[in-house]
Design a protein around this motif. Structure first.
Motif, PDB file in Angstrom:
ATOM      1  N   LEU A 205      -3.938  -7.434  -7.959  1.00  0.00           N
ATOM      2  CA  LEU A 205      -2.893  -7.964  -7.087  1.00  0.00           C
ATOM      3  C   LEU A 205      -2.606  -9.433  -7.394  1.00  0.00           C
ATOM      4  N   ASP A 206      -1.325  -9.811  -7.337  1.00  0.00           N
ATOM      5  CA  ASP A 206      -0.939 -11.219  -7.422  1.00  0.00           C
ATOM      6  C   ASP A 206       0.257 -11.440  -6.504  1.00  0.00           C
ATOM      7  N   ILE A 207       0.164 -12.449  -5.633  1.00  0.00           N
ATOM      8  CA  ILE A 207       1.169 -12.702  -4.604  1.00  0.00           C
ATOM      9  C   ILE A 207       2.104 -13.820  -5.059  1.00  0.00           C
ATOM     10  N   SER A 208       3.406 -13.636  -4.832  1.00  0.00           N
ATOM     11  CA  SER A 208       4.378 -14.671  -5.184  1.00  0.00           C
ATOM     12  C   SER A 208       4.098 -15.949  -4.396  1.00  0.00           C
ATOM     13  N   ARG A 209       4.562 -17.069  -4.922  1.00  0.00           N
ATOM     14  CA  ARG A 209       4.279 -18.352  -4.283  1.00  0.00           C
ATOM     15  C   ARG A 209       4.915 -18.468  -2.903  1.00  0.00           C
ATOM     16  N   ASN A 210       6.037 -17.785  -2.701  1.00  0.00           N
ATOM     17  CA  ASN A 210       6.667 -17.842  -1.385  1.00  0.00           C
ATOM     18  C   ASN A 210       6.107 -16.805  -0.418  1.00  0.00           C
ATOM     19  N   ASP A 211       5.079 -16.090  -0.839  1.00  0.00           N
ATOM     20  CA  ASP A 211       4.382 -15.094  -0.006  1.00  0.00           C
ATOM     21  C   ASP A 211       5.272 -13.929   0.414  1.00  0.00           C
ATOM     22  N   LYS A 212       6.330 -13.667  -0.328  1.00  0.00           N
ATOM     23  CA  LYS A 212       7.241 -12.584   0.054  1.00  0.00           C
ATOM     24  C   LYS A 212       6.990 -11.283  -0.686  1.00  0.00           C
ATOM     25  N   ARG A 213       6.430 -11.353  -1.909  1.00  0.00           N
ATOM     26  CA  ARG A 213       6.258 -10.153  -2.715  1.00  0.00           C
ATOM     27  C   ARG A 213       4.870 -10.116  -3.354  1.00  0.00           C
ATOM     28  N   VAL A 214       4.432  -8.902  -3.669  1.00  0.00           N
ATOM     29  CA  VAL A 214       3.141  -8.694  -4.320  1.00  0.00           C
ATOM     30  C   VAL A 214       3.365  -7.854  -5.564  1.00  0.00           C
ATOM     31  N   ALA A 215       2.898  -8.337  -6.701  1.00  0.00           N
ATOM     32  CA  ALA A 215       2.882  -7.551  -7.929  1.00  0.00           C
ATOM     33  C   ALA A 215       1.480  -6.990  -8.109  1.00  0.00           C
ATOM     34  N   PHE A 216       1.396  -5.764  -8.598  1.00  0.00           N
ATOM     35  CA  PHE A 216       0.086  -5.142  -8.807  1.00  0.00           C
ATOM     36  C   PHE A 216       0.220  -4.030  -9.840  1.00  0.00           C
ATOM     37  N   ILE A 222       3.150  -1.865 -13.824  1.00  0.00           N
ATOM     38  CA  ILE A 222       3.323  -2.885 -12.796  1.00  0.00           C
ATOM     39  C   ILE A 222       4.248  -2.367 -11.704  1.00  0.00           C
ATOM     40  N   TRP A 223       3.835  -2.589 -10.476  1.00  0.00           N
ATOM     41  CA  TRP A 223       4.614  -2.233  -9.294  1.00  0.00           C
ATOM     42  C   TRP A 223       4.799  -3.488  -8.450  1.00  0.00           C
ATOM     43  N   MET A 224       5.637  -3.371  -7.416  1.00  0.00           N
ATOM     44  CA  MET A 224       5.888  -4.488  -6.524  1.00  0.00           C
ATOM     45  C   MET A 224       6.088  -3.961  -5.103  1.00  0.00           C
ATOM     46  N   ILE A 225       5.710  -4.778  -4.140  1.00  0.00           N
ATOM     47  CA  ILE A 225       5.920  -4.450  -2.736  1.00  0.00           C
ATOM     48  C   ILE A 225       6.165  -5.746  -1.975  1.00  0.00           C
ATOM     49  N   ASN A 226       6.967  -5.680  -0.921  1.00  0.00           N
ATOM     50  CA  ASN A 226       7.161  -6.842  -0.065  1.00  0.00           C
ATOM     51  C   ASN A 226       5.935  -7.044   0.813  1.00  0.00           C
ATOM     52  N   LEU A 232       8.557  -0.847  -1.715  1.00  0.00           N
ATOM     53  CA  LEU A 232       7.668  -0.406  -2.791  1.00  0.00           C
ATOM     54  C   LEU A 232       8.499   0.118  -3.959  1.00  0.00           C
ATOM     55  N   ARG A 233       8.241  -0.395  -5.175  1.00  0.00           N
ATOM     56  CA  ARG A 233       8.977   0.085  -6.334  1.00  0.00           C
ATOM     57  C   ARG A 233       8.195  -0.177  -7.618  1.00  0.00           C
ATOM     58  N   GLN A 234       8.451   0.632  -8.622  1.00  0.00           N
ATOM     59  CA  GLN A 234       7.853   0.441  -9.937  1.00  0.00           C
ATOM     60  C   GLN A 234       8.662  -0.592 -10.703  1.00  0.00           C
ATOM     61  N   VAL A 235       7.976  -1.474 -11.431  1.00  0.00           N
ATOM     62  CA  VAL A 235       8.642  -2.556 -12.154  1.00  0.00           C
ATOM     63  C   VAL A 235       8.703  -2.277 -13.651  1.00  0.00           C
ATOM     64  N   THR A 236       7.605  -1.794 -14.251  1.00  0.00           N
ATOM     65  CA  THR A 236       7.570  -1.554 -15.692  1.00  0.00           C
ATOM     66  C   THR A 236       7.218  -0.106 -15.993  1.00  0.00           C
ATOM     67  N   SER A 237       7.606   0.319 -17.200  1.00  0.00           N
ATOM     68  CA  SER A 237       7.260   1.645 -17.680  1.00  0.00           C
ATOM     69  C   SER A 237       7.140   1.593 -19.198  1.00  0.00           C
ATOM     70  N   SER A 238       6.228   2.373 -19.742  1.00  0.00           N
ATOM     71  CA  SER A 238       6.086   2.486 -21.196  1.00  0.00           C
ATOM     72  C   SER A 238       5.107   3.618 -21.475  1.00  0.00           C
ATOM     73  N   GLY A 239       4.903   3.903 -22.748  1.00  0.00           N
ATOM     74  CA  GLY A 239       3.895   4.872 -23.120  1.00  0.00           C
ATOM     75  C   GLY A 239       2.531   4.246 -23.263  1.00  0.00           C
ATOM     76  N   SER A 252      10.251 -16.700 -10.534  1.00  0.00           N
ATOM     77  CA  SER A 252      11.355 -16.087 -11.278  1.00  0.00           C
ATOM     78  C   SER A 252      10.885 -15.152 -12.383  1.00  0.00           C
ATOM     79  N   ARG A 253       9.612 -15.276 -12.799  1.00  0.00           N
ATOM     80  CA  ARG A 253       9.093 -14.488 -13.909  1.00  0.00           C
ATOM     81  C   ARG A 253       7.737 -13.883 -13.543  1.00  0.00           C
ATOM     82  N   ILE A 254       7.414 -12.804 -14.245  1.00  0.00           N
ATOM     83  CA  ILE A 254       6.082 -12.221 -14.154  1.00  0.00           C
ATOM     84  C   ILE A 254       5.502 -12.134 -15.562  1.00  0.00           C
ATOM     85  N   TYR A 255       4.397 -12.809 -15.769  1.00  0.00           N
ATOM     86  CA  TYR A 255       3.660 -12.697 -17.021  1.00  0.00           C
ATOM     87  C   TYR A 255       2.675 -11.526 -16.904  1.00  0.00           C
TER      88      TYR A 255
END
Length: 308
Positions: A205-216, A222-226, A232-239, A252-255
């Motif tokens: 888990l990693d929380i945005s600096r404004n505390d509004k969203r969570v990437a995990f 990678i998914w995201m949730i408020n 709740l939604r999926q952010v990335t996809s690949s094989g 503004s970015r996710i590393y």
């Protein structure tokens, strides 16, 4: 010394008040989109913990970690001023945390003992360190334990598998069936939402600096949730596998690390506001560019922690 317990029953989650007796040379980088980023990327390479400064396009090694068995177990304070480093003995029964400054100088060291797992995480004000703990005295129960910088245990929540700090020093936690958010004093926690709709239990888990969203990460992507449990939604996809998402300081970015070769977790970056799932082709840079160093890809053993 005898271990003491006190419990507060919460919905599904249990809180435990006490579980312990003590209650180089710079190199140039190529930055996608130019060198205007204000970010510094702290990450663990194969032989050293490093800072890649995207403002100047230079990198330096600050901590030798070549002999460490868990090179991914680091955390960096939100302001980038301090780093907590996990180290264990050969028998894995003596765990030590060392706190460094951003130049690699030792600030403080304290021994935790054994049965520590996961990545230690500094609270935003740097006064506390949290980590996942599974002591023999309560096995197989697992906790997120919160310690002061002098090695005193302050709080612990039972049944937590992963967690992250909010900017106001609450804990966002994941159990086997739900997200929870603690109170400001870390004495209670309330459920935000269940885990329905996810392929696997959330981790990293990693929380945005404004505390509004969570990437995990769930199901190796990678998914995201408020933070209120919605969206709740999926952010990335690949094989392949996308690991260790980390917000940039301006949100503004996710590393993240892309694992597709078996011997290198590539450091990549995506915009955080993409409307659709980002489909990643590991053989190209778009739409998730590699961050390069001297024309070579960066292989990170840890979360690429972005700091100002």
């Amino acid at each position: 010394m005898k271990t003491h317990f006190r419990w507060l029953v919460l919905p599904v989650l249990l809180y435990a008040g006490c579980l312990l007796p003590a209650c180089s040379k710079d190199k140039k980088s190529n930055v996608p989109g130019g060198s205007g980023s204000a970010d510094r990327i702290f990450y663990s390479g194969n032989t050293a913990f490093k800072i890649l400064d995207l403002r100047s396009g230079t990198e330096k090694s600050i901590i030798n970690n070549a002999a460490e068995s868990h090179q991914e177990r680091y955390d960096v304070a939100r302001d980038g001023s301090q780093i907590v480093f996990y180290s264990e003995s050969l028998t894995s029964d003596d765990i030590t945390f060392t706190i460094y400054n951003a130049d690699g100088g030792v600030i403080k060291t304290f021994r935790v003992g054994k049965y520590v797992s996961g990545i230690p995480k500094l609270s935003p004000d740097k006064s506390m360190i949290a980590f996942i703990w599974q002591p023999a005295s309560t096995y197989p129960d697992k906790y997120v334990a919160v310690f002061s910088r002098d090695g005193r245990q302050l709080r612990a929540f039972k049944g937590v598998d992963d967690y992250a700090w909010t900017s106001d020093q609450r804990l966002l936690m994941v159990t086997s069936n739900a997200f929870y958010l603690s109170s400001a004093d870390l004495s209670t926690a309330q459920q935000l939402r269940n885990l329905n709709g996810l392929p696997e239990e959330p981790e990293q888990l990693d929380i945005s600096r404004n505390d509004k969203r969570v990437a995990f990460v769930s199901g190796s992507h990678i998914w995201m949730i408020n933070m209120d449990g919605s969206g709740l939604r999926q952010v990335t996809s690949s094989g392949n596998r996308e690991w260790y998402p980390a917000w940039s300081p301006d949100d503004s970015r996710i590393y993240f690390n892309l694992d597709w070769t078996g011997n290198c977790l590539e450091l990549r970056v995506i915009p955080s506001d993409a409307a659709q799932v980002i489909n990643i082709d590991p053989h190209t840079d778009g739409p998730a560019p590699r961050i390069m160093l001297n024309g070579n890809r960066i292989c990170s053993q840890s979360q690429p922690m972005a700091r100002p």
